[in-house]
Design a protein around this motif. Structure first.
Motif, PDB file in Angstrom:
ATOM      1  N   SER A 694     -55.665 -61.869   8.752  1.00 31.35           N
ATOM      2  CA  SER A 694     -57.077 -62.142   9.065  1.00 31.35           C
ATOM      3  C   SER A 694     -57.147 -62.591  10.522  1.00 31.35           C
ATOM      4  CB  SER A 694     -57.654 -63.211   8.140  1.00 31.35           C
ATOM      5  OG  SER A 694     -56.934 -64.415   8.251  1.00 31.35           O
ATOM      6  N   SER A 695     -58.352 -62.611  11.088  1.00 29.94           N
ATOM      7  CA  SER A 695     -58.506 -62.974  12.498  1.00 29.94           C
ATOM      8  C   SER A 695     -58.403 -64.496  12.672  1.00 29.94           C
ATOM      9  CB  SER A 695     -59.864 -62.494  13.007  1.00 29.94           C
ATOM     10  OG  SER A 695     -60.896 -63.183  12.312  1.00 29.94           O
ATOM     11  N   SER A 697     -60.729 -66.428  13.885  1.00 33.42           N
ATOM     12  CA  SER A 697     -62.002 -66.986  13.398  1.00 33.42           C
ATOM     13  C   SER A 697     -61.996 -67.101  11.879  1.00 33.42           C
ATOM     14  CB  SER A 697     -63.176 -66.119  13.843  1.00 33.42           C
ATOM     15  OG  SER A 697     -63.251 -66.096  15.258  1.00 33.42           O
ATOM     16  N   ASP A 698     -61.540 -66.025  11.218  1.00 32.11           N
ATOM     17  CA  ASP A 698     -61.513 -66.062   9.747  1.00 32.11           C
ATOM     18  C   ASP A 698     -60.529 -67.107   9.238  1.00 32.11           C
ATOM     19  OD1 ASP A 698     -63.400 -64.123   9.546  1.00 32.11           O
ATOM     20  OD2 ASP A 698     -61.992 -62.457   9.283  1.00 32.11           O
ATOM     21  N   THR A 699     -59.426 -67.278   9.963  1.00 32.55           N
ATOM     22  CA  THR A 699     -58.438 -68.283   9.551  1.00 32.55           C
ATOM     23  C   THR A 699     -59.059 -69.680   9.621  1.00 32.55           C
ATOM     24  OG1 THR A 699     -56.676 -66.870  10.402  1.00 32.55           O
ATOM     25  CG2 THR A 699     -56.115 -69.176   9.989  1.00 32.55           C
ATOM     26  N   ARG A 701     -62.278 -70.476   9.597  1.00 30.63           N
ATOM     27  CA  ARG A 701     -63.352 -70.557   8.604  1.00 30.63           C
ATOM     28  C   ARG A 701     -62.769 -70.809   7.207  1.00 30.63           C
ATOM     29  NH1 ARG A 701     -65.392 -65.844   9.378  1.00 30.63           N
ATOM     30  NH2 ARG A 701     -66.909 -66.435  10.977  1.00 30.63           N
ATOM     31  N   THR A 702     -61.656 -70.076   6.890  1.00 26.78           N
ATOM     32  CA  THR A 702     -61.044 -70.238   5.564  1.00 26.78           C
ATOM     33  C   THR A 702     -60.481 -71.646   5.398  1.00 26.78           C
ATOM     34  OG1 THR A 702     -60.461 -67.885   5.601  1.00 26.78           O
ATOM     35  CG2 THR A 702     -59.354 -69.256   3.972  1.00 26.78           C
ATOM     36  N   LEU A 729     -68.315 -71.482  13.933  1.00 25.32           N
ATOM     37  CA  LEU A 729     -67.455 -71.281  12.751  1.00 25.32           C
ATOM     38  C   LEU A 729     -67.638 -72.415  11.739  1.00 25.32           C
ATOM     39  CD1 LEU A 729     -64.160 -70.093  14.538  1.00 25.32           C
ATOM     40  CD2 LEU A 729     -65.706 -68.689  13.146  1.00 25.32           C
TER      41      LEU A 729
END
Length: 841
Positions: A694-695, A697-699, A701-702, A729
């Motif tokens: 994942s990117s 940003s996604d990391t 956010r997660t 984010l």
């Protein structure tokens, strides 16, 4: 006088004339048919002779070694070899339709020889039962063989082109059959061979799947022979009668009582009109009507059935017994007054300058075309060249006075006779009649000539008849290579090229392949250079080990299939570094190799790029390989496969560092490896396969969604995520888990660098209007406030904010969003009017 002398040689059998001209006096010496086994091929084919070991004979001055000798029909020897007799006594021998000489020995072994006495491997076996119970008798036909063993079992090879022995149905005989004959597969209803066995007073018809009793009461039969068309059976009975029956035994066509009950040594059909019976010194020709014709011989003979007669071989001569053609009878019959005879006579008078020539022509004027045709036809049936010439002169003389005759017929006959006379020459020794020639066809005749190494005649005939000469030239070239082992390659190449250039479409590659097979690789390499077609040239170059030349030719042709053929061949045979060296300077080959290896063989491609110093290409390959590894279904939940992936990317990054022009790629690979390592640790810690690939940003956010703010901050710090991006984010992550208190607290930590609009949007997207109201008043831009109020359905507040912005166009848009609300629409209209009055649009 000429006509009388010609007809005087004929014999009359009922109402049909027969003649028996001598074709050749035999050229051989000291050949006695009575002391040898002899096999003669039809269609004027060769004669095989081998000493008969079942007879006690005086050797005279000849060698004690038993030799197989092959002669042409004129008795000129073609070849010989020593017969070593490895399989016991020789039981039978015959020629196939393809002029292969077949031997069957006592132990059931089948040997095959070509016309040059060369053994064709491998030998065949009729099976264990023939080995255990010796073969006693053989019956041959065109391309097949049936043999009978001591146990009275029958075995068959239906076709020597695909020689698979099979066992026929067991006739369950206690005694060996009196005689046997074969009905060829082409004439049977089943399409399989049928064997006729003379047993007691009847005949057994044996097939592969059954036995039936036929012809009850006709026997016992001592000899049987089937006619050429498979419809009639000639047989000799125990009481001395010749019976001719249909092969289905439904009727007896005729019978003739012979003077002797002793069975003839040979029984043969002469065309379809008569049957020949040969005893020790007499040849009897029997027809359905009239008295038979007798010929007396003081030496042994052998009958060779042909489609239109029988060749008669003796120690000293070759004769041809045939029914006299109708056209010949019409001209030469004593006292004939038919138009053809008068035309022939007219030529004789013309040559003697007699006025009777003109008288004859006037008599037959209306029948002149038929007379000309008869003379042409009769010329075709003659073996005597001077008589051919005279008949053709008569036809030509008649043609001059006839305008209705097709002149092509005369030219065709001249052409045919030139071919026939050429092959009837002693040195060639193929005495074909015109009917045999038409049945055999010119192409088969040429094939037989080249197999006998009569290439000059074969080439001239091919050229004369407008046939393809390539076959002849090819065979000659291959035979020349085989026979010229002592000639140097360069000299032999010049000889070959001089003849090969005759045909533009000749396959030099095929000749080169034969040279290579004969152990002359250098000659093969020189020959293949002259092959213009790359598709034939390249495979041969590979087969003779000329890979480098093959690769050059393939790349020059531009044929990618050929290039791949060479590449794969080299790939299998040579070390990788040699392959890399060969393709480096050849752009097409290099690009095709890279294209293939990129899809299928990364290891080879990596080695290639390393060997050529293309480090950046290796880096990209490693990076791609890491992504391929990610597709593995096991690469999840903290999989140990992530470790090798990270190492591949780190290796790619280290190679990028060495190439200064790839700074961006180097940095990207470094960060990718770092991110993967963090994501891998997170998956191990959380036991959830939701981070890897994942990117950033996604990391982040997660991590926030999972409540792991420390990990989110670590990722932010590691990758220097900007404050604005961090706020975006975190706002949406908190809204996702609906932690409104944390979101409010986060908004009050300090003035957000991204403003309050993201807070408003995240609340509205989550359908939390109350939470959104906490942040809408903090929006600095009245337009944003107006739109935000409108989105949560607060018309008055939206109108007030829009009026502060003094934006008529915004008021119009907001009115549309409240179109269903009359009161709200009225408010917007009032405000728009006020703005218009104040001069604000």
């Amino acid at each position: 006088m000429a006509a009388v002398s010609v007809a005087a040689e004929w014999q009359l059998l009922y109402n049909r004339y027969y003649r028996k001209p001598e074709i050749y006096p035999m050229q051989w010496k000291h050949v006695d048919l009575s002391r040898n086994k002899v096999a003669c091929a039809p269609f004027g084919g060769p004669i095989a002779v081998i000493r008969d070991d079942s007879k006690i004979v005086q050797l005279y001055a000849e060698s004690a070694l038993r030799k197989l000798r092959i002669f042409n029909s004129a008795g000129v020897q073609i070849s010989e070899t020593v017969w070593k007799n490895p399989g016991g006594r020789l039981i039978g021998m015959s020629w196939t339709d393809d002029q292969i000489l077949v031997f069957v020995t006592q132990d059931g072994t089948v040997y095959q020889y070509n016309i040059h006495s060369e053994l064709i491997e491998p030998n065949l076996s009729m099976g264990k039962e023939c080995f255990d119970h010796s073969v006693v008798e053989c019956v041959f036909w065109g391309n097949g063989l049936v043999c009978i063993n001591e146990a009275n079992q029958l075995f068959c090879i239906p076709d020597f082109k695909n020689p698979k022995p099979c066992k026929l149905a067991d006739p369950n005989l206690e005694e060996f059959p009196l005689c046997a004959a074969v009905i060829e597969p082409q004439y049977t209803m089943s399409g399989n061979v049928e064997v006729l066995l003379g047993v007691d007073d009847h005949v057994l018809l044996v097939e592969e799947d059954g036995v039936q009793q036929v012809g009850i009461g006709v026997g016992p039969l001592q000899k049987m022979v089937v006619s050429r068309n498979g419809k009639l059976l000639a047989s000799f009975t125990h009481d001395g009668r010749l019976l001719v029956m249909s092969t289905d035994f439904s009727k007896i066509i005729f019978e003739y009582s012979c003077e002797s009950a002793l069975p003839p040594e040979q029984l043969a059909w002469c065309g379809m009109d008569s049957v020949l019976l040969y005893w020790d010194d007499m040849l009897l020709m029997v027809g359905p009507y009239g008295d038979p014709v007798r010929y007396v011989y003081d030496e042994p003979i052998m009958l060779i059935p042909e489609c239109d007669g029988v060749r008669i071989l003796s120690n000293t001569s070759m004769e041809f017994l045939q029914r006299v053609p109708d056209s010949t009878v019409s001209i030469f019959k004593i006292g004939s007054t038919l138009p053809a005879a008068l035309l022939y006579d007219a030529l004789d008078h013309f040559d003697r300058r007699s006025a009777k020539a003109d008288e004859n022509l006037r008599l037959i004027h209306s029948s002149l075309p038929e007379a000309v045709e008869a003379c042409i036809d009769a010329a075709g049936h003659e073996f005597d060249v001077s008589r051919q010439r005279t008949l053709l002169r008569a036809a030509s003389y008649g043609q001059a006075f006839s305008s209705h005759f097709q002149r092509d017929r005369f030219q065709e006959m001249c052409k045919t006779l030139r071919v026939l006379n050429a092959v009837r020459n002693y040195d060639i020794g193929i005495p074909l009649s015109i009917q045999q020639y038409k049945l055999l066809t010119p192409s088969v005749l040429v094939g037989r000539l080249i197999n006998a190494h009569q290439h000059v005649v074969a080439l001239r005939i091919s050229e004369y008849l407008g046939m393809n000469q390539e076959v002849v030239i090819m065979h000659w070239a291959c035979a020349k290579i085989t026979a010229s082992l002592a000639i140097p390659d360069v000299t032999l190449l010049e000889i070959l090229l001089d003849k090969l250039k005759i045909c533009k479409s000749i396959s030099y590659a095929a000749v080169a392949a034969h040279a290579d097979k004969s152990g002359r690789r250098k000659l093969a390499a020189m020959l293949v250079e002259h092959e213009p077609r790359s598709s034939k040239q390249v495979p041969l170059l590979l087969s003779i080990g000329e890979e480098d030349t093959a690769l050059t030719k393939a790349t020059e042709s531009g044929d990618t299939d050929l290039v791949y053929l060479v590449l794969f061949n080299i790939w299998q045979k040579r070390p990788p570094l040699e392959l890399f060296g060969m393709i480096q300077a050849r752009t097409l080959a290099r690009d095709l190799f890279i294209s293939y290896a990129r899809c299928c063989k990364h290891d080879f491609l990596t080695d290639f790029f390393l060997s050529t110093g293309q480090l950046q290409e290796v880096s990209f390959l490693l990076w791609k390989e890491s992504w391929e590894l990610a597709k593995n279904p096991m690469a999840s939940k903290g999989s140990p496969l992530h470790g090798p992936r990270i190492k591949l990317i780190e290796k790619a990054q280290s190679l990028f560092v060495e190439t200064k022009e790839h700074t961006f790629e180097s940095k990207a690979a470094e960060e990718h490896a770092k991110l993967l390592r963090i994501q891998h640790d997170l998956e191990v810690a959380t036991k959830q396969a939701i981070f890897v690939d994942s990117s950033i940003s996604d990391t982040i956010r997660t991590c926030i969604v999972l409540g792991n703010h420390r990990a989110a901050m670590k990722v932010r710090t590691e990758f220097k995520v900007s404050e604005k991006r961090w706020y975006w984010l975190k706002v949406f992550a908190l809204a996702t888990i609906r932690d409104w208190d944390a979101l409010e607290k986060f908004s009050k930590e300090k003035r957000p660098p991204i403003g309050y609009r993201p807070f408003v949007e995240s609340c509205i997207d989550a359908d939390e209007k109350g939470e959104a109201l906490k942040y809408i008043p903090k929006l600095a831009d009245p337009r944003e406030r107006a739109e935000a109020y409108a989105r949560i359905g607060m018309a008055k507040e939206a109108a007030d904010a829009a009026s502060q912005a003094k934006d008529g166009e915004l008021l119009g848009r907001l009115k549309l969003s409240f179109a269903q609300n009359a009161a709200a629409s009225s408010i917007f209209d009032t405000l728009r009017d006020r703005l218009s009055f104040q001069g604000v649009s």
